[in-house]
Design a protein around this motif. Structure first.
Motif, PDB file in Angstrom:
ATOM      1  N   ALA A 719      31.559 -12.296  -7.914  1.00  0.00           N
ATOM      2  CA  ALA A 719      31.480 -12.398  -9.371  1.00  0.00           C
ATOM      3  C   ALA A 719      30.051 -12.601  -9.882  1.00  0.00           C
ATOM      4  O   ALA A 719      29.706 -12.140 -10.966  1.00  0.00           O
ATOM      5  N   GLY A 720      29.208 -13.267  -9.130  1.00  0.00           N
ATOM      6  CA  GLY A 720      27.867 -13.569  -9.620  1.00  0.00           C
ATOM      7  C   GLY A 720      26.770 -12.698  -9.041  1.00  0.00           C
ATOM      8  O   GLY A 720      25.594 -13.032  -9.177  1.00  0.00           O
ATOM      9  N   LEU A 721      27.120 -11.572  -8.410  1.00  0.00           N
ATOM     10  CA  LEU A 721      26.106 -10.760  -7.752  1.00  0.00           C
ATOM     11  C   LEU A 721      25.041 -10.283  -8.764  1.00  0.00           C
ATOM     12  O   LEU A 721      23.840 -10.423  -8.541  1.00  0.00           O
ATOM     13  N   PHE A 722      25.499  -9.722  -9.855  1.00  0.00           N
ATOM     14  CA  PHE A 722      24.539  -9.229 -10.864  1.00  0.00           C
ATOM     15  C   PHE A 722      23.711 -10.390 -11.421  1.00  0.00           C
ATOM     16  O   PHE A 722      22.515 -10.238 -11.685  1.00  0.00           O
ATOM     17  N   ALA A 723      24.327 -11.548 -11.584  1.00  0.00           N
ATOM     18  CA  ALA A 723      23.611 -12.706 -12.112  1.00  0.00           C
ATOM     19  C   ALA A 723      22.511 -13.153 -11.153  1.00  0.00           C
ATOM     20  O   ALA A 723      21.417 -13.554 -11.580  1.00  0.00           O
ATOM     21  N   VAL A 724      22.771 -13.098  -9.861  1.00  0.00           N
ATOM     22  CA  VAL A 724      21.759 -13.470  -8.867  1.00  0.00           C
ATOM     23  C   VAL A 724      20.555 -12.545  -8.956  1.00  0.00           C
ATOM     24  O   VAL A 724      19.395 -12.984  -8.979  1.00  0.00           O
ATOM     25  N   VAL A 725      20.850 -11.234  -9.029  1.00  0.00           N
ATOM     26  CA  VAL A 725      19.752 -10.260  -9.106  1.00  0.00           C
ATOM     27  C   VAL A 725      18.989 -10.427 -10.423  1.00  0.00           C
ATOM     28  O   VAL A 725      17.759 -10.465 -10.441  1.00  0.00           O
ATOM     29  N   ALA A 726      19.729 -10.538 -11.524  1.00  0.00           N
ATOM     30  CA  ALA A 726      19.093 -10.656 -12.844  1.00  0.00           C
ATOM     31  C   ALA A 726      18.213 -11.899 -12.918  1.00  0.00           C
ATOM     32  O   ALA A 726      17.116 -11.878 -13.501  1.00  0.00           O
ATOM     33  N   ARG A 727      18.686 -12.997 -12.331  1.00  0.00           N
ATOM     34  CA  ARG A 727      17.902 -14.239 -12.367  1.00  0.00           C
ATOM     35  C   ARG A 727      16.549 -14.038 -11.705  1.00  0.00           C
ATOM     36  O   ARG A 727      15.515 -14.456 -12.237  1.00  0.00           O
ATOM     37  N   GLU A 728      16.540 -13.404 -10.542  1.00  0.00           N
ATOM     38  CA  GLU A 728      15.280 -13.258  -9.823  1.00  0.00           C
ATOM     39  C   GLU A 728      14.355 -12.262 -10.523  1.00  0.00           C
ATOM     40  O   GLU A 728      13.134 -12.453 -10.566  1.00  0.00           O
ATOM     41  N   LEU A 729      14.909 -11.204 -11.100  1.00  0.00           N
ATOM     42  CA  LEU A 729      14.081 -10.242 -11.842  1.00  0.00           C
ATOM     43  C   LEU A 729      13.441 -10.921 -13.041  1.00  0.00           C
ATOM     44  O   LEU A 729      12.268 -10.688 -13.350  1.00  0.00           O
ATOM     45  N   ASP A 730      14.229 -11.757 -13.726  1.00  0.00           N
ATOM     46  CA  ASP A 730      13.688 -12.497 -14.864  1.00  0.00           C
ATOM     47  C   ASP A 730      12.633 -13.511 -14.415  1.00  0.00           C
ATOM     48  O   ASP A 730      11.592 -13.676 -15.055  1.00  0.00           O
ATOM     49  N   ARG A 731      12.930 -14.202 -13.314  1.00  0.00           N
ATOM     50  CA  ARG A 731      12.000 -15.235 -12.845  1.00  0.00           C
ATOM     51  C   ARG A 731      10.651 -14.636 -12.483  1.00  0.00           C
ATOM     52  O   ARG A 731       9.602 -15.244 -12.732  1.00  0.00           O
ATOM     53  N   GLN A 778      19.465 -15.045  -1.237  1.00  0.00           N
ATOM     54  CA  GLN A 778      20.347 -15.573  -2.273  1.00  0.00           C
ATOM     55  C   GLN A 778      21.695 -14.858  -2.288  1.00  0.00           C
ATOM     56  O   GLN A 778      22.733 -15.482  -2.545  1.00  0.00           O
ATOM     57  N   LEU A 779      21.693 -13.556  -2.005  1.00  0.00           N
ATOM     58  CA  LEU A 779      22.968 -12.829  -1.951  1.00  0.00           C
ATOM     59  C   LEU A 779      23.793 -13.265  -0.741  1.00  0.00           C
ATOM     60  O   LEU A 779      25.029 -13.298  -0.801  1.00  0.00           O
ATOM     61  N   ALA A 780      23.119 -13.605   0.342  1.00  0.00           N
ATOM     62  CA  ALA A 780      23.846 -14.101   1.520  1.00  0.00           C
ATOM     63  C   ALA A 780      24.505 -15.434   1.209  1.00  0.00           C
ATOM     64  O   ALA A 780      25.634 -15.711   1.629  1.00  0.00           O
ATOM     65  N   ALA A 781      23.803 -16.275   0.412  1.00  0.00           N
ATOM     66  CA  ALA A 781      24.348 -17.582   0.062  1.00  0.00           C
ATOM     67  C   ALA A 781      25.363 -17.497  -1.075  1.00  0.00           C
ATOM     68  O   ALA A 781      26.128 -18.447  -1.292  1.00  0.00           O
ATOM     69  N   LYS A 782      25.355 -16.374  -1.806  1.00  0.00           N
ATOM     70  CA  LYS A 782      26.261 -16.181  -2.960  1.00  0.00           C
ATOM     71  C   LYS A 782      26.169 -17.356  -3.937  1.00  0.00           C
ATOM     72  O   LYS A 782      27.169 -17.839  -4.466  1.00  0.00           O
ATOM     73  N   ALA A 783      24.908 -17.799  -4.153  1.00  0.00           N
ATOM     74  CA  ALA A 783      24.685 -18.959  -5.018  1.00  0.00           C
ATOM     75  C   ALA A 783      24.115 -18.485  -6.346  1.00  0.00           C
ATOM     76  O   ALA A 783      23.040 -17.888  -6.387  1.00  0.00           O
TER      77      ALA A 783
END
Length: 896
Positions: A719-731, A778-783
């Protein structure tokens, strides 16, 4: 100045001389008393400004008030026998100060006679510290007369300051000696002074791209600002030994009306600067976005009722004022230049014909009455200039004649076939088309010839997308078209240059450019209204019917190609077919590509890049390919899917990958994957998956031709895969240009993100590698870890507001469309809202236009179904909580 204010000044501006005289010599108490006196006077001056007191009185009054405070401090602290002259310089020397203007002081010391008192340096240091503690913001220098001479000889800016020096305290002997040593003809003879000040102005204008039409203009230093007025005054004083602008009337350089206009523009700029200082609470000289609403309100515009229109009206008033100042500055400086030619080697002079001649390199009207007898010469002048590139410009007297005879450009003039033929001939000229159109605009001829163009002169748009006013943008479009036609800036316009080579009659493009935005601010669809204006004008020209029709079509459809390429999925044949239904033929397509390229590149210096160029070119190629096919052979979605599959297989086969292996990997992909990914992306992603040793997989590549990098993310979906990627791109503050978010039937992501570094261009290898490593972890941790809130940059704050959100069914899924002002963390905030609402992201299209983002997401519930009405409402509430920011007139002080 004391005489000007009169005997009642002290009472009128809240100064109590007895109280000031009674202040103790203790520096702390003295500074406190001076500060209290200044604050009381500032409150009184502010109240008088609000009540409508003449701005001329106020700027002189504030200088007088601060002069009294400086003299009070001087009398209390400077007790020496040595000869000293305390002088005001700069604006203080002219007796002109605004609420937060600096206080420029020159302290002249004797270089002969008795030894200086050893306490003098300490006394002066204490004086300056007291003035600072009283918030008088002094700028000071301590010099001997000989030091002043050395500095003035080396720097024309110092010479100018000294020229404006005024005695505050002392005998005046040192000041007199300094002025004798630095005034003409001692230093900087008039011709040299003029040349140096012109070079200084050119350098200053270059800092502002040589245009008055910046969205946050500097009203002091920018073109058309107060410095340009002071430039006139400085040269007038140095060359003609007159301290007033009216001296130019007496010498024939200005008419009484021009003098009155100049003074009125100065008064407006003074009022604006006074208001800006009060609004900003500091010595701010830029009309920053965060101040523009309050300034519009201060100048009587209804910001609540008119919204952005109030700001645009206010700024248009400023730009028109600045344009008038710039025009007079240009003409007067040229007049001075001509005056100073005496005694110098003359430039070429010759008769061109009976109406025009070249006088010392400048074009001159032979008979000053000729415009009245033959008004069409007002148009022919610019044609002559384009035919004679050796001419340096127009003589000042002729420029004045043009301005004085603009009334002759009436409806009869506009319908005159001879005038229209000359205008068309100018557009067909092989040289100086942009230069002469820009000159026509400066002199007011273009607006008189095309009244609708006069309406857009100085019209700004209160957003971050359009950097220039509408008229300046229009002229820059034509400048870009000329550059393309001449093959210049090939690295920017490679595709447009190749296409322009096939266009035979380039005047069609110049006419379309002139009218494409001419109806901005009129209400309604500016493209449709502009097409009507274009039709009325081109039907009067000696143009072939097909060319007239093409001009009108280009004006009506000038946004079609940019909107299609940037806001729609141009890999979808349905989109391309819909596009060519409106284009219809290759000739229209060629003209539209070139015009669109020039238009986007003239909107903002930062907007045009290789990425935008590649989008237009991909759409152009797809349209050409479709146009060359018979209607029954044009691709639909099924055939497009087949073509992408086949091209992908061929690319993979060249690297030795069997078709069966590729097909096996593709078996879990939904059909839209072959629409959303092009063959090259599909092959790259497939190779990466085939070589992967495990999940998650994050790989990157750079595409220099497009000026971007791509990141491919292949992982077990959650459920949070896109959110993980988006967070790092924004950061990492990366610009997300597009996202192809695809989830396979077996629950794996095939997501491709197209990125640009914050400074533009592809990512550095080191940054891309770091991004890939962090995402893999981060994707491996799914956090899913939300980004901490970040302040909205100062520049964006006035444009924040309610996001546009539309959530509607789309087949068996739900489509979420959003438009908002871009800001740090926006994409991450959207992704977090989706996670909180347990919404699955199946596809995404990201589009950024300057500081505006327009994103489209295809979503479902956890079971893969369309969202219910209640789920849609919940999602919208969550998105609004994340995206909506109230616009504010105040700022937090954060920098952009």
């Amino acid at each position: 100045m004391n005489e000007r204010l009169g005997a009642v000044a002290a009472t009128r501006y809240c100064l109590d001389f007895q109280a000031l005289a009674a202040l103790p010599p203790d520096p702390v108490e003295l500074a406190g008393g001076l500060k209290a006196a200044r604050e009381a006077a500032d409150r009184e001056l502010s109240a008088r400004f609000q009540s409508g007191t003449d701005i001329r009185e106020l700027v002189h009054a504030r200088a007088w008030v601060l002069e009294q405070l400086v003299l009070c401090a001087w009398r209390h602290l400077i007790q020496v026998d040595i000869e000293l002259d305390l002088c005001a310089v700069g604006g203080f020397g002219r007796g002109e100060l605004h609420p937060h203007s600096d206080l420029d002081l020159l302290i002249l010391v004797s270089q002969t006679g008795a030894q200086p008192d050893q306490t003098l340096p300490q006394d002066l240091e204490t004086l300056i510290q007291v003035l600072w503690d009283a918030d008088l913001h002094p700028g000071h220098s301590v010099r001997t007369v000989s030091e002043c001479v050395i500095e003035a000889e080396a720097d024309v800016g110092v010479a100018t300051n000294l020229m404006e020096s005024r005695l505050l305290a002392g005998s005046g002997r040192l000041l007199s000696a300094m002025r004798s040593a630095t005034d003409p003809p001692a230093l900087w003879p008039a011709a040299e002074f003029f040349a140096a000040k012109c070079a200084e102005q050119d350098a200053r204008h270059a800092q502002f791209e040589d245009t008055i039409y910046n969205l946050e203009p500097n009203i002091k230093e920018g073109p058309g600002g107060l410095r340009d007025l002071q430039m006139i005054a400085w040269v007038t004083r140095r060359h003609f030994s007159t301290a007033t602008l009216h001296g130019l009337v007496e010498r024939g350089f200005l008419s009484e009306q021009e003098h009155d206009d100049l003074v009125a523009n100065r008064d407006f700029l003074w009022s604006l600067r006074w208001t800006l200082h009060e609004v900003a609470g500091r010595a701010e000289e830029r009309l920053l976005f965060e101040h523009q609403r309050r300034l519009a309100a201060a100048f009587g515009l209804d910001v609540d009722g008119l919204g952005n229109a109030a700001v645009e009206q206010f700024m248009q008033r400023y730009y028109r004022c600045a344009m008038q100042v710039a025009r007079l500055n240009e003409r007067l400086l040229q007049s001075f230049d001509e005056e100073l030619l005496a005694g110098r080697v003359h430039l070429p002079s010759a008769d061109i014909d009976r109406q025009f001649r070249i006088h010392d390199g400048y074009l001159e009207l032979a008979d000053p009455h000729a415009f009245v007898e033959r008004p069409e010469l007002l148009m022919r002048m610019f044609l002559v200039l384009s035919e004679h590139p050796e001419i340096r410009g127009v003589r000042a007297a002729t420029i004045r004649l043009v301005r004085e005879h603009l009334y002759l450009i009436d409806e009869h003039f506009r319908q005159n076939p001879e005038v229209l033929q000359m205008f068309l001939k100018l557009l067909r000229s092989p040289r100086l088309v942009y230069s002469q159109l820009a000159r026509m605009n400066r002199y007011g001829v273009l607006g008189a010839l095309l009244p609708a163009f006069a309406d857009i002169t100085g019209r700004m748009q209160f957003d971050l997308f359009h950097v220039y006013t509408v008229d300046q943008h229009t002229l820059f479009v034509i400048r870009n078209l000329r550059r393309i036609a001449l093959g210049k800036h090939e690295h920017q316009f490679r595709h447009a240059i190749d296409t322009m080579a096939r266009i035979e009659r380039q005047e069609v493009l110049y006419l379309a450019a002139l009218f494409h935005d001419i109806a901005k601010g009129r209400g309604g669809d500016h493209s449709e209204l502009g097409a009507e204006d274009a039709r009325a004008f081109v039907d009067c020209l000696d143009l072939a019917e097909e060319d007239r029709d093409l001009v009108v079509w280009l004006v009506r459809e000038h946004l079609l190609m940019s909107r299609t390429s940037q806001r729609e999925d141009i890999s979808d044949p349905v989109v391309v077919n819909r596009f060519i239904e409106r284009v219809q033929n290759r000739r229209r397509l060629d003209h539209l590509l070139v015009l669109t390229t020039a238009d986007i590149a003239a909107t903002s210096p930062r907007l045009w890049n290789s990425w935008k160029d590649s989008l237009l070119w991909e759409l152009y190629q797809a349209a050409v390919d479709t146009l060359e096919r018979a209607p029954e052979e044009r691709p639909d979605r099924d055939s497009s899917v087949s073509e992408t599959r086949q091209e992908g297989l061929e690319l993979l086969a060249t690297e030795g990958m069997p078709d069966a292996r590729s097909a096996a990997l593709w078996s879990a992909l939904p059909e839209r994957a072959f629409l959303r990914l092009d063959a090259d992306q599909l092959a790259w992603a497939t190779r990466s998956v085939d070589r992967a040793e495990g999940l998650p997989l994050v790989v990157y590549r750079h595409l220099p031709d497009k000026g971007i990098s791509e990141i491919f993310v292949h992982a077990e979906d959650f459920a949070g895969l896109f959110a993980v990627v988006a967070r790092e791109l924004d950061r990492m503050q990366l610009n997300v240009l597009a996202a192809r978010v695809i989830t396979s039937h077996d629950g794996k992501s095939w997501d491709v993100f197209q990125l640009m570094a914050s400074a533009g261009g592809p990512l550095l290898d080191s940054d891309a590698a770091r991004l890939a490593r962090i995402l893999t972890e981060q994707l491996a941790a799914k956090a899913v870890r939300p980004l901490p809130p970040r302040p909205v940059p100062r520049r964006l704050q006035p444009f924040m507001g309610r996001a546009e959100i539309r959530i509607a069914p789309s087949g068996d899924l739900t489509c979420v469309e959003m438009a908002a002002t871009d800001r740090p963390g926006l994409l991450s905030a959207i992704a977090e809202a989706l996670v909180k609402c347990d919404v699955q992201l199946l596809d995404a299209r990201i589009a950024t236009f300057g500081q505006r983002v327009e994103d489209v997401f295809l979503v479902s519930d956890a079971g893969g179904r369309a969202l219910t009405e209640q789920a849609c409402r919940t999602l919208e509430e969550e998105l609004r909580g994340q995206l909506d920011v109230e616009p504010s007139l105040e700022t937090s002080g954060e920098s952009a």
